[in-house]
Structure formats: C-alpha cells, structure tokens
Motif scaffolding. Sequence first.
Motif, short mmCIF file in Angstrom:
data_model
loop_
_atom_site.label_atom_id
_atom_site.label_comp_id
_atom_site.label_asym_id
_atom_site.label_seq_id
_atom_site.Cartn_x
_atom_site.Cartn_y
_atom_site.Cartn_z
N ASP A 97 0.84 -1.21 0.00
CA ASP A 97 0.00 0.00 0.00
C ASP A 97 0.87 1.26 0.00
O ASP A 97 0.60 2.22 -0.72
CB ASP A 97 -0.91 0.03 1.24
CG ASP A 97 -2.03 -0.99 1.17
OD1 ASP A 97 -2.31 -1.52 0.08
OD2 ASP A 97 -2.64 -1.26 2.24
N LEU A 98 1.90 1.25 0.84
CA LEU A 98 2.83 2.38 0.90
C LEU A 98 3.53 2.58 -0.45
O LEU A 98 3.63 3.71 -0.95
CB LEU A 98 3.86 2.14 2.00
CG LEU A 98 5.04 3.12 2.10
CD1 LEU A 98 4.56 4.55 2.32
CD2 LEU A 98 6.01 2.69 3.20
N GLY A 100 2.46 1.73 -3.35
CA GLY A 100 1.48 2.23 -4.33
C GLY A 100 1.33 3.74 -4.28
O GLY A 100 1.18 4.40 -5.31
N LYS A 101 1.41 4.31 -3.06
CA LYS A 101 1.30 5.77 -2.91
C LYS A 101 2.57 6.49 -3.39
O LYS A 101 2.54 7.68 -3.69
CB LYS A 101 1.04 6.14 -1.45
CG LYS A 101 -0.23 5.54 -0.87
CD LYS A 101 -1.46 6.06 -1.57
CE LYS A 101 -2.73 5.51 -0.91
NZ LYS A 101 -3.95 5.90 -1.66
N LYS A 120 4.08 16.08 -0.23
CA LYS A 120 2.80 15.60 0.29
C LYS A 120 2.90 14.13 0.70
O LYS A 120 2.36 13.72 1.73
CB LYS A 120 1.70 15.80 -0.76
CG LYS A 120 0.32 15.49 -0.24
CD LYS A 120 -0.76 15.84 -1.25
CE LYS A 120 -2.13 15.56 -0.65
NZ LYS A 120 -3.24 15.84 -1.57
N PHE A 121 3.60 13.35 -0.10
CA PHE A 121 3.78 11.92 0.19
C PHE A 121 4.50 11.74 1.53
O PHE A 121 4.04 10.97 2.39
CB PHE A 121 4.57 11.26 -0.95
CG PHE A 121 4.99 9.85 -0.66
CD1 PHE A 121 4.06 8.83 -0.61
CD2 PHE A 121 6.33 9.55 -0.45
CE1 PHE A 121 4.45 7.52 -0.34
CE2 PHE A 121 6.73 8.24 -0.19
CZ PHE A 121 5.78 7.23 -0.13
N GLU A 124 2.28 13.29 4.52
CA GLU A 124 0.96 12.73 4.84
C GLU A 124 0.90 11.20 4.72
O GLU A 124 0.41 10.53 5.63
CB GLU A 124 -0.10 13.34 3.92
CG GLU A 124 -0.25 14.85 4.08
CD GLU A 124 -1.22 15.45 3.08
OE1 GLU A 124 -1.99 14.68 2.45
OE2 GLU A 124 -1.19 16.69 2.91
N LYS A 125 1.39 10.67 3.62
CA LYS A 125 1.21 9.23 3.36
C LYS A 125 2.20 8.38 4.15
O LYS A 125 1.83 7.36 4.73
CB LYS A 125 1.37 8.93 1.86
CG LYS A 125 0.49 9.75 0.95
CD LYS A 125 -0.97 9.52 1.22
CE LYS A 125 -1.84 10.30 0.21
NZ LYS A 125 -3.28 10.21 0.55
N LYS A 128 1.38 7.83 7.94
CA LYS A 128 0.20 6.97 8.10
C LYS A 128 0.57 5.50 7.92
O LYS A 128 0.22 4.63 8.73
CB LYS A 128 -0.88 7.37 7.09
CG LYS A 128 -2.07 6.44 7.07
CD LYS A 128 -2.98 6.71 5.88
CE LYS A 128 -4.00 5.58 5.73
NZ LYS A 128 -4.84 5.75 4.53
N HIS A 129 1.31 5.19 6.86
CA HIS A 129 1.63 3.80 6.56
C HIS A 129 2.70 3.25 7.50
O HIS A 129 2.65 2.07 7.88
CB HIS A 129 2.05 3.67 5.10
CG HIS A 129 0.91 3.85 4.14
ND1 HIS A 129 -0.04 2.89 3.93
CD2 HIS A 129 0.55 4.91 3.37
CE1 HIS A 129 -0.94 3.34 3.06
NE2 HIS A 129 -0.59 4.57 2.71
#
Length: 205
Positions: A97-98, A100-101, A120-121, A124-125, A128-129
């Motif tokens: 999932d990580l 993929g972002k 942003k990655f 934010e992303k 979270k991951h």
Amino acid sequence: MSRYKLYFFNGRGRAEVSRLIFAIAGQKYEDIRYEGSEWPSYKAEMPLRQMPVLEFEGTKLPQSLSIARFLAKQFNLAGRDNFEQAKVDAVADTISDLLGKFIPPRFEKDKTKKQELMKKFFDEKVPKHLQNLDVLGKLYGNDGPFFVDNHLTWADLLFYDILETLLGIDENCLNNYPWLKQNRAEVEKQPRIAEYLKSRPKTPH
C-alpha cells in the motif's frame, strides 16, 4: 543449469526483495540484469512484457510479489503455518500500500509537480503507513525485532528494501518509529544479508 533465473533491470527496484530472499537462503541463482537500452530486445520473451520475472526450472513467473511469496515458501521465510503466513502477508500488503502511494510522485515528469507530490507523500502518506506497520510489528512480533512471531520472514526483507529507497530521499522518515528502525538494523545484521549488501552492484535505486 540453474534452477532459478531472475530477470530485471540493473537496479534494485521490484526485484531486490527476491535477491534478498536468495541471499538470506544462501541459494545460488542467475541474476540477469538488462540495461534500459537492451530491454526492447527481450521484452517479448516475458509473459506480461514486464519485469521482474523469475524463471524456475524453465517456466517464467511474473509479478514481483508473487515471485517473492513463492521464493519465501521455497526457503521457509513465509511463515510456519497458514495463520502465520496470513500475518506475514498482511504486513507485506501494508508495505505494498505504501509503495502504491509512492509511484505517482516517483515517476512524475514535471519537476515542480514532482516536488509538491513528494512533499505531500512524505508529510501525509508515509507517517500513516509507517504507523500502520509499527502497529502490526508490535501486534504480531511477540516482543521481538521482526514483524511476525520473532523470526525473520520475507516481510522484514521487503520492508528493509522499500525503506532503503525512502530513506535515500528523506533520511529522517523513520525517526519517530524506533521499533521499525530496530527491525531494519536486525535485518542488516544477518550475516548473509550483510555480505550481500557489501557485494551487490552499486545502483542509484
């Protein structure tokens, strides 16, 4: 003739987790690396016209995670029973999932837009991951340094590999996750992994 041939470009990329599995297992294989300029000549030989591809006893298998899962089962790195395998897969799918972002910012051509997407990655992303992975490691790791039941599996190798790329962009991205940092350190300390990391070709990614 080798039972195992791994086809990929001359870089780590999506083939590296399989190379790490071969390394920790002490398994010999043919590490076939194509330069970008060579790839068009070989593309038609691959089942999905993409790499990595593993050739096992004459049959070619595509898809990086399918290859890694197969090799992990071959070398007892996938979990010791069905439920342990499911926990390992849950970690691997969370890492996926990580990843993929990460794909959109990584391959954005416009420099300004790439900078914005990458910021942003990481802002934010990534947190979270990484938080999700930290939760799983503490939930399944039995107070040890590895993700599942206190022994090394291919999920630890996948995490090591993906974070090598992310740390190359932001060396501080793991600072708030001491358990995850320790996990990578434990992987790196494995003698066969340490030897492989010293001897592998030096590539930017």
